[in-house]
Design a protein around this motif. Structure first.
Motif, PDB file in Angstrom:
ATOM      1  N   GLN A   1       0.829  -1.219   0.000  1.00  0.00           N
ATOM      2  CA  GLN A   1       0.000   0.000   0.000  1.00  0.00           C
ATOM      3  C   GLN A   1       0.859   1.264   0.000  1.00  0.00           C
ATOM      4  O   GLN A   1       0.438   2.311  -0.460  1.00  0.00           O
ATOM      5  N   SER A   2       2.084   1.135   0.565  1.00  0.00           N
ATOM      6  CA  SER A   2       2.974   2.295   0.652  1.00  0.00           C
ATOM      7  C   SER A   2       3.860   2.434  -0.576  1.00  0.00           C
ATOM      8  O   SER A   2       4.832   3.187  -0.557  1.00  0.00           O
TER       9      SER A   2
ATOM     10  N   LYS B   1     -12.451  -2.933   1.546  1.00  0.00           N
ATOM     11  CA  LYS B   1     -13.130  -2.215   2.644  1.00  0.00           C
ATOM     12  C   LYS B   1     -12.639  -0.770   2.719  1.00  0.00           C
ATOM     13  O   LYS B   1     -13.407   0.145   2.974  1.00  0.00           O
ATOM     14  N   PHE B   2     -11.315  -0.581   2.485  1.00  0.00           N
ATOM     15  CA  PHE B   2     -10.779   0.797   2.477  1.00  0.00           C
ATOM     16  C   PHE B   2     -11.426   1.611   1.359  1.00  0.00           C
ATOM     17  O   PHE B   2     -11.705   2.794   1.536  1.00  0.00           O
TER      18      PHE B   2
ATOM     19  N   GLU C   1      -8.238   2.571  -8.065  1.00  0.00           N
ATOM     20  CA  GLU C   1      -6.939   2.485  -8.732  1.00  0.00           C
ATOM     21  C   GLU C   1      -5.847   2.115  -7.720  1.00  0.00           C
ATOM     22  O   GLU C   1      -4.982   1.270  -7.996  1.00  0.00           O
ATOM     23  N   GLN C   2      -5.904   2.737  -6.543  1.00  0.00           N
ATOM     24  CA  GLN C   2      -4.906   2.400  -5.506  1.00  0.00           C
ATOM     25  C   GLN C   2      -5.060   0.941  -5.083  1.00  0.00           C
ATOM     26  O   GLN C   2      -4.080   0.260  -4.795  1.00  0.00           O
ATOM     27  N   HIS C   3      -6.300   0.471  -5.027  1.00  0.00           N
ATOM     28  CA  HIS C   3      -6.579  -0.934  -4.707  1.00  0.00           C
ATOM     29  C   HIS C   3      -5.853  -1.846  -5.700  1.00  0.00           C
ATOM     30  O   HIS C   3      -5.081  -2.730  -5.310  1.00  0.00           O
ATOM     31  N   SER C   4      -6.077  -1.598  -7.009  1.00  0.00           N
ATOM     32  CA  SER C   4      -5.467  -2.494  -8.005  1.00  0.00           C
ATOM     33  C   SER C   4      -3.950  -2.295  -8.085  1.00  0.00           C
ATOM     34  O   SER C   4      -3.201  -3.259  -8.266  1.00  0.00           O
TER      35      SER C   4
ATOM     36  N   SER D   1      -1.038  -5.132  -7.593  1.00  0.00           N
ATOM     37  CA  SER D   1      -0.039  -5.398  -8.644  1.00  0.00           C
ATOM     38  C   SER D   1       1.391  -5.381  -8.090  1.00  0.00           C
ATOM     39  O   SER D   1       2.300  -5.905  -8.711  1.00  0.00           O
ATOM     40  N   ARG D   2       1.568  -4.752  -6.933  1.00  0.00           N
ATOM     41  CA  ARG D   2       2.924  -4.720  -6.325  1.00  0.00           C
ATOM     42  C   ARG D   2       3.191  -5.926  -5.423  1.00  0.00           C
ATOM     43  O   ARG D   2       4.278  -6.088  -4.896  1.00  0.00           O
ATOM     44  N   LEU D   3       2.150  -6.738  -5.207  1.00  0.00           N
ATOM     45  CA  LEU D   3       2.268  -7.859  -4.258  1.00  0.00           C
ATOM     46  C   LEU D   3       2.377  -9.183  -5.011  1.00  0.00           C
ATOM     47  O   LEU D   3       1.467  -9.568  -5.747  1.00  0.00           O
ATOM     48  N   HIS D   4       3.514  -9.862  -4.852  1.00  0.00           N
ATOM     49  CA  HIS D   4       3.772 -11.100  -5.597  1.00  0.00           C
ATOM     50  C   HIS D   4       3.887 -12.258  -4.608  1.00  0.00           C
ATOM     51  O   HIS D   4       4.518 -12.115  -3.556  1.00  0.00           O
TER      52      HIS D   4
END
Ligand code: NAI
Length: 291
Positions: A32-33, A60-61, A70-73, A77-80
């Motif tokens: 998220q950061s 939920k956020f 967009e921040q959700h997706s 996309s940064r999490l593998h």
């Protein structure tokens, strides 16, 4: 490498080892950061569950207007996810969040130590195990410390930062800045059994279990006394279910072994519940039943 190489800006690719109750939340807050995160677990099913949990939490956020779609997706996309730890060789920091078992953690840190370049920092999310002993099992004890997130990680403000005896100031300061970048409030403590959080919290939970064990009151009544009477947001037995009764038992054993003081003896009911596999929310049954 000099100490100045530890700027938090150089900590951009983060490995999270263990995708259980804590690991998926830790991976989420890093992603998220804006950081790239590699989440590793040796159980593929845990990784699937973790991804779903992160997706749900981000959703939920969005519903609450705290994140955009967009921040959700972008976060996802940064999490593998991976089952093989080899990917951690390319990480600037590895945060370990596997099962609370000292021998297993030390074995894994030895493997990581052989795998990762010397510049990689190591942090453990352990609830109570000695960071000094774990650091000593690696060839980089100065680059090792505790980064103790609270459950549920995306919602809780605190990160308890634990200095092993060997932790360098450069390592500590880099992890402190990184914690602030996550929007968390880091609090510095020294390495001692249970640190500050669990030295105070866990004996209270254990005492609540003794109260149930001795038949003083039912579980709901014990929790209600603490929520309605002490303004705790959650009763101690419900909190124990959330944390995991196996983790609670392990922490009590660390306190008992570490201080050699009978006031830290685990309640026999806690031991029995864990023996029965009633480990709380994650198993569907603890002091309460879950779907
Ligand atoms: P958990 O039991 O929910 O998850 C542990 C995960 O580690 C599982 O997915 C398991 O498959 C994985 N794992 C175990 N051995 C592994 C290995 N060798 N390689 C790769 N993956 C492995 O445990 P939880 O609750 O997430 O706890 C993790 C750590 O966080 C523990 O050290 C615990 O004390 C600490 N912690 C727990 C809190 C809680 O509320 N549950 C709060 C703060 C810290």
């Amino acid at each position: 490498m000099t100490t100045t190489d530890f700027s938090p800006d150089t900590l951009n690719t983060i490995g999270v080892l263990g995708a259980g109750t804590m690991g998926h939340g830790i991976a989420q807050v890093f992603a998220q950061s804006g950081l790239t995160v590699h989440l590793v677990d040796n159980q593929p099913a845990q990784l699937d569950t973790a991804l779903k949990a992160v997706d749900r939490s981000l959703g939920k956020f969005v519903e609450k207007g705290k994140l955009t779609s967009e921040q959700h997706s972008d976060t996802l996309s940064r999490l593998h996810i991976h089952t093989d730890i080899d990917v951690l060789a390319g990480c600037d920091l590895v945060v370990e969040a596997i099962t609370e078992n000292e021998a297993v953690k030390i074995d894994l840190f030895r493997k990581l130590d052989a795998l990762c370049p010397a510049k990689t920092l190591f942090a453990s999310n352990t609830s109570a195990i000695s960071l000094t002993r774990m650091a000593a099992a690696t060839s980089r004890p100065d680059r090792f410390m505790g980064m103790h997130f609270m459950n549920p990680v995306p919602l809780m403000q605190l990160v308890e930062l634990i200095r092993a005896l060997q932790t360098s100031d450069a390592t500590f300061n880099a992890i402190k800045s990184l914690s602030e970048r996550l929007g968390k409030t880091p609090i510095e403590v020294r390495d001692a059994p249970g640190f500050v959080s669990n030295r105070i919290l866990m004996p209270m939970i254990n005492e609540a279990i003794f109260t149930l064990y001795e038949g003083v009151a039912e579980a709901e009544a014990i929790d209600s006394v603490m929520t309605l009477g002490m303004n705790h947001p959650m009763g101690p037995l419900k909190l124990a279910d959330l944390i995991g009764l196996d983790t609670c038992l392990f922490i009590m054993k660390v306190l008992y072994d570490g201080f050699k003081d009978p006031k830290y003896r685990p309640c026999p009911l806690l031991t029995q519940m864990v023996d029965a596999g009633y480990t709380g929310r994650k198993s569907g049954r603890g002091f309460y039943q879950y779907d």
